[in-house]
Write a protein that holds these residues in place. Sequence first.
Motif, PDB file in Angstrom:
ATOM      1  N   ASN A   1      51.629  31.157  17.288  1.00 20.14           N
ATOM      2  CA  ASN A   1      52.152  32.624  18.307  1.00 20.14           C
ATOM      3  C   ASN A   1      52.645  32.123  19.369  1.00 20.14           C
ATOM      4  O   ASN A   1      52.813  31.557  20.211  1.00 20.14           O
ATOM      5  CB  ASN A   1      50.820  32.958  18.758  1.00 20.14           C
ATOM      6  CG  ASN A   1      49.506  33.509  18.628  1.00 20.14           C
ATOM      7  OD1 ASN A   1      49.949  33.779  17.490  1.00 20.14           O
ATOM      8  ND2 ASN A   1      48.403  34.159  19.691  1.00 20.14           N
ATOM      9  N   VAL A   2      54.687  32.729  19.013  1.00 25.18           N
ATOM     10  CA  VAL A   2      55.554  32.386  20.005  1.00 25.18           C
ATOM     11  C   VAL A   2      56.023  33.553  20.085  1.00 25.18           C
ATOM     12  O   VAL A   2      55.959  34.682  19.222  1.00 25.18           O
ATOM     13  CB  VAL A   2      56.679  30.983  19.374  1.00 25.18           C
ATOM     14  CG1 VAL A   2      56.008  30.018  18.786  1.00 25.18           C
ATOM     15  CG2 VAL A   2      56.369  31.650  17.865  1.00 25.18           C
ATOM     16  N   PRO A   3      56.924  33.947  21.498  1.00 23.45           N
ATOM     17  CA  PRO A   3      57.451  34.877  21.058  1.00 23.45           C
ATOM     18  C   PRO A   3      58.535  35.483  19.890  1.00 23.45           C
ATOM     19  O   PRO A   3      58.515  37.145  19.906  1.00 23.45           O
ATOM     20  CB  PRO A   3      58.009  35.031  21.956  1.00 23.45           C
ATOM     21  CG  PRO A   3      57.984  33.478  23.276  1.00 23.45           C
ATOM     22  CD  PRO A   3      56.739  32.380  21.804  1.00 23.45           C
ATOM     23  N   ALA A   4      58.950  34.717  19.274  1.00 24.95           N
ATOM     24  CA  ALA A   4      59.868  35.294  17.508  1.00 24.95           C
ATOM     25  C   ALA A   4      58.925  35.634  16.626  1.00 24.95           C
ATOM     26  O   ALA A   4      59.458  36.728  16.255  1.00 24.95           O
ATOM     27  CB  ALA A   4      60.068  33.653  17.459  1.00 24.95           C
ATOM     28  N   PHE A   5      57.598  35.939  16.534  1.00 26.25           N
ATOM     29  CA  PHE A   5      56.702  37.089  16.160  1.00 26.25           C
ATOM     30  C   PHE A   5      57.116  38.481  17.153  1.00 26.25           C
ATOM     31  O   PHE A   5      57.272  38.804  16.107  1.00 26.25           O
ATOM     32  CB  PHE A   5      55.345  36.692  17.211  1.00 26.25           C
ATOM     33  CG  PHE A   5      54.105  36.975  15.349  1.00 26.25           C
ATOM     34  CD1 PHE A   5      53.844  38.676  15.620  1.00 26.25           C
ATOM     35  CD2 PHE A   5      53.924  36.038  14.081  1.00 26.25           C
ATOM     36  CE1 PHE A   5      53.300  39.363  14.750  1.00 26.25           C
ATOM     37  CE2 PHE A   5      52.723  37.315  13.666  1.00 26.25           C
ATOM     38  CZ  PHE A   5      52.462  38.811  13.630  1.00 26.25           C
ATOM     39  N   PRO A   6      55.744  38.502  17.499  1.00 22.13           N
ATOM     40  CA  PRO A   6      56.907  39.880  18.093  1.00 22.13           C
ATOM     41  C   PRO A   6      57.866  40.166  17.828  1.00 22.13           C
ATOM     42  O   PRO A   6      58.445  42.205  17.552  1.00 22.13           O
ATOM     43  CB  PRO A   6      56.554  40.106  19.828  1.00 22.13           C
ATOM     44  CG  PRO A   6      56.051  38.709  20.609  1.00 22.13           C
ATOM     45  CD  PRO A   6      56.100  37.726  19.215  1.00 22.13           C
ATOM     46  N   VAL A   7      59.364  40.142  17.559  1.00 20.61           N
ATOM     47  CA  VAL A   7      60.533  40.071  17.661  1.00 20.61           C
ATOM     48  C   VAL A   7      60.542  40.208  16.402  1.00 20.61           C
ATOM     49  O   VAL A   7      61.081  41.220  15.746  1.00 20.61           O
ATOM     50  CB  VAL A   7      61.613  38.915  18.121  1.00 20.61           C
ATOM     51  CG1 VAL A   7      63.299  39.010  17.714  1.00 20.61           C
ATOM     52  CG2 VAL A   7      61.169  38.884  19.889  1.00 20.61           C
ATOM     53  N   ALA A   8      59.800  39.127  15.510  1.00 23.15           N
ATOM     54  CA  ALA A   8      60.005  39.327  13.899  1.00 23.15           C
ATOM     55  C   ALA A   8      59.064  40.973  13.395  1.00 23.15           C
ATOM     56  O   ALA A   8      59.603  42.048  12.995  1.00 23.15           O
ATOM     57  CB  ALA A   8      59.733  38.666  13.239  1.00 23.15           C
ATOM     58  N   PHE A   9      58.092  41.055  14.353  1.00 22.96           N
ATOM     59  CA  PHE A   9      57.275  42.290  13.704  1.00 22.96           C
ATOM     60  C   PHE A   9      58.144  43.452  13.979  1.00 22.96           C
ATOM     61  O   PHE A   9      58.092  43.979  13.449  1.00 22.96           O
ATOM     62  CB  PHE A   9      56.003  41.887  14.588  1.00 22.96           C
ATOM     63  CG  PHE A   9      55.303  42.764  14.562  1.00 22.96           C
ATOM     64  CD1 PHE A   9      53.696  43.056  12.921  1.00 22.96           C
ATOM     65  CD2 PHE A   9      54.603  43.635  15.986  1.00 22.96           C
ATOM     66  CE1 PHE A   9      53.238  44.022  12.934  1.00 22.96           C
ATOM     67  CE2 PHE A   9      53.544  44.763  15.580  1.00 22.96           C
ATOM     68  CZ  PHE A   9      52.970  44.964  13.676  1.00 22.96           C
TER      69      PHE A   9
ATOM     70  N   LEU B   1      49.912  31.739  23.522  1.00 17.11           N
ATOM     71  CA  LEU B   1      48.939  30.278  23.300  1.00 17.11           C
ATOM     72  C   LEU B   1      49.221  30.042  21.943  1.00 17.11           C
ATOM     73  O   LEU B   1      49.051  30.554  21.254  1.00 17.11           O
ATOM     74  CB  LEU B   1      48.202  30.462  23.600  1.00 17.11           C
ATOM     75  CG  LEU B   1      47.244  28.792  23.972  1.00 17.11           C
ATOM     76  CD1 LEU B   1      47.936  27.043  24.029  1.00 17.11           C
ATOM     77  CD2 LEU B   1      46.059  28.684  23.935  1.00 17.11           C
ATOM     78  N   PRO B   2      50.468  28.805  21.065  1.00 16.97           N
ATOM     79  CA  PRO B   2      50.530  28.740  19.963  1.00 16.97           C
ATOM     80  C   PRO B   2      49.145  28.576  19.000  1.00 16.97           C
ATOM     81  O   PRO B   2      48.932  29.058  17.979  1.00 16.97           O
ATOM     82  CB  PRO B   2      51.224  28.198  19.636  1.00 16.97           C
ATOM     83  CG  PRO B   2      52.173  28.020  21.136  1.00 16.97           C
ATOM     84  CD  PRO B   2      51.317  28.152  21.908  1.00 16.97           C
ATOM     85  N   ARG B   3      48.191  27.715  19.583  1.00 24.30           N
ATOM     86  CA  ARG B   3      47.311  26.864  18.700  1.00 24.30           C
ATOM     87  C   ARG B   3      45.822  26.922  19.836  1.00 24.30           C
ATOM     88  O   ARG B   3      45.812  26.169  20.926  1.00 24.30           O
ATOM     89  CB  ARG B   3      47.307  25.471  18.026  1.00 24.30           C
ATOM     90  CG  ARG B   3      46.417  25.625  17.886  1.00 24.30           C
ATOM     91  CD  ARG B   3      47.001  23.741  16.812  1.00 24.30           C
ATOM     92  NE  ARG B   3      45.903  23.572  15.897  1.00 24.30           N
ATOM     93  CZ  ARG B   3      45.147  22.372  15.333  1.00 24.30           C
ATOM     94  NH1 ARG B   3      46.518  21.865  14.283  1.00 24.30           N
ATOM     95  NH2 ARG B   3      44.436  21.953  14.581  1.00 24.30           N
ATOM     96  N   PHE B   4      44.820  27.285  19.859  1.00 23.05           N
ATOM     97  CA  PHE B   4      43.864  27.243  21.251  1.00 23.05           C
ATOM     98  C   PHE B   4      43.206  25.926  21.402  1.00 23.05           C
ATOM     99  O   PHE B   4      43.687  24.800  20.843  1.00 23.05           O
ATOM    100  CB  PHE B   4      42.546  28.474  20.480  1.00 23.05           C
ATOM    101  CG  PHE B   4      41.109  28.098  21.621  1.00 23.05           C
ATOM    102  CD1 PHE B   4      42.238  29.603  22.277  1.00 23.05           C
ATOM    103  CD2 PHE B   4      40.249  27.682  21.045  1.00 23.05           C
ATOM    104  CE1 PHE B   4      41.098  29.193  23.284  1.00 23.05           C
ATOM    105  CE2 PHE B   4      39.434  27.806  22.202  1.00 23.05           C
ATOM    106  CZ  PHE B   4      39.931  28.691  23.866  1.00 23.05           C
ATOM    107  N   ASP B   5      43.170  25.921  22.868  1.00 24.74           N
ATOM    108  CA  ASP B   5      42.759  24.899  22.950  1.00 24.74           C
ATOM    109  C   ASP B   5      41.842  25.366  23.892  1.00 24.74           C
ATOM    110  O   ASP B   5      42.631  25.381  24.641  1.00 24.74           O
ATOM    111  CB  ASP B   5      43.809  23.599  23.240  1.00 24.74           C
ATOM    112  CG  ASP B   5      43.511  22.580  24.000  1.00 24.74           C
ATOM    113  OD1 ASP B   5      43.502  22.115  25.181  1.00 24.74           O
ATOM    114  OD2 ASP B   5      42.774  21.133  24.066  1.00 24.74           O
ATOM    115  N   PRO B   6      41.069  24.736  24.672  1.00 29.99           N
ATOM    116  CA  PRO B   6      40.698  24.754  25.621  1.00 29.99           C
ATOM    117  C   PRO B   6      40.530  24.989  26.823  1.00 29.99           C
ATOM    118  O   PRO B   6      41.277  26.056  27.929  1.00 29.99           O
ATOM    119  CB  PRO B   6      38.048  24.509  25.192  1.00 29.99           C
ATOM    120  CG  PRO B   6      38.918  23.762  24.548  1.00 29.99           C
ATOM    121  CD  PRO B   6      39.819  24.004  23.330  1.00 29.99           C
ATOM    122  N   GLY B   7      41.863  23.789  27.640  1.00 27.68           N
ATOM    123  CA  GLY B   7      41.456  23.499  28.428  1.00 27.68           C
ATOM    124  C   GLY B   7      43.086  23.493  28.934  1.00 27.68           C
ATOM    125  O   GLY B   7      43.238  24.312  29.807  1.00 27.68           O
TER     126      GLY B   7
END
Length: 501
Positions: free
Chosen positions: A61-69, A223-229
């Motif tokens: 989950n980085v902005p590169a994903f929507p760009v590539a998608f 958030l690339p990897r879920f962390d509750p904090g």
Amino acid sequence: MASLISVLEQAADDHADRPAVRMDEEALTYAGLWEAAGRAAARLASYGVSPGDRVGVMLPNVPAFPVAFYGALAAGAIVVPMNPLLKSREIAYYLGDSGAKVLFAWHAAAGEAAKGAAEAGAQVIDVADPMLALAGPDLAPVTVERADGDDAVILYTSGTTGRPKGAELTHANLARNAELTATTLLQSGEHDVVMGCLPLFHVFGLTCGLNATVKAGGMLTLLPRFDPGKALEIIERDRVTIFEGVPTMYAAMLHQAGQRPDVSSLRLCVSGGAAMPVEVLRGFEEAFGCIILEGYGLSETSPVASFNHPDKVRKPGSIGTPIEGVEMRVIDPDGADVPAGEVGEIVIRGHNVMKGYWGNPEATAEAMMGGGEAGGGWFRTGDLARVDEDGYYYIVDRKKDMIIRGGYNVYPREIEEVLYEHPGVAEVAVIGIPHDELGEEVAAAVKLKPGATATPADLRAFTRERVAAYKYPRHIWIVADLPKGPTGKILRREVQPPQDQ
């Protein structure tokens, strides 16, 4: 119905200077995302990608994903979203089965991606820049328009029964589902900030997070990897208004130790991917002052099929009622509707249902009652549910997760709900284990809350007092953690009892 790429084009026209996606201090406006997607399309064209070709996107989950998608869609290609944690053997299967020509791969997975792509005969674009900048005079932005019925995405199922199958989701499937999610379910707009902690390679995050946010002209904060904090910090920092997650995410934030940041900006929370324990729902709503609306869907249904609509009565524990243009039924093994209150299998028909499984007509025919394509036939979900007199659906369990103990049906979710009522339980998975005389015995793996001291005997007694004698788990063991899928959904099929059970 507009294609997915035209949805982004419209958003770029209407909200050019508004931020579309953000990750920490970096952001892309809608105009910037549109231009970057066009350059990604040009890059793919230089690799020989033509309309209808498949392109793998294996990014976090980085902005590169929507760009590539959106770049792949702009090139007229069909996107194959992939988990960046896949190993080379799995990568080779996804690329080989789909016939993908090119793979956008995150740099951290470059080694596995290279090996898998080589085996499948695909080319790799190594992505190290989280913004996926593709500037250059040789990359003038390009876009190719596609028709409603053309495939937009091939989304591979988790493969709980054999090798993963690729669900063919069309532009119409995904665009309509995103539109309904934005306008009817979330009632979102350009001033909304949506939390993007659901993996974008998963259909929940892709449709309800990315595509619905773009349709509304809002901002998706990643958030690339879920962390509750970290998630709570982002809610406060970016004034998040809509949080979308799976039940384990809500439980983790609820149980987060320390001072809770300011979450007063939240106006709506959405849960899906697995059944939300009622105790978690009530606890979270009381602590955070924000209601959670549950929905239901699958990869094959784009995904949203039903929802607790904001303008209707909400029933905790229910997955709500079908969305506009979608029909749902609960049937018996012979395909007949079961009476209200009785348990049967959910079947779905509507504009959200996939075209079929890629290259697998046998599996498609098996999944669709009476055959048929998207919107034409009834899709068999394999999920067991009941419907009440008001038309609200309640998931009981996965058909294959049901435990048959001495001829009696035991639904794991019912027992899990009881265990979640225990003050010391954080997470639980109920499974069936082999038994010589009864066929199966009920068992439970339990993760305790920090500082809790409940024993298996305590938990067994607690459950025994609350369910019929044939239902309570005879075997309970305490675990440090439970196996989870990429969205955080607990994977019952991977829970293994200790050797002494």
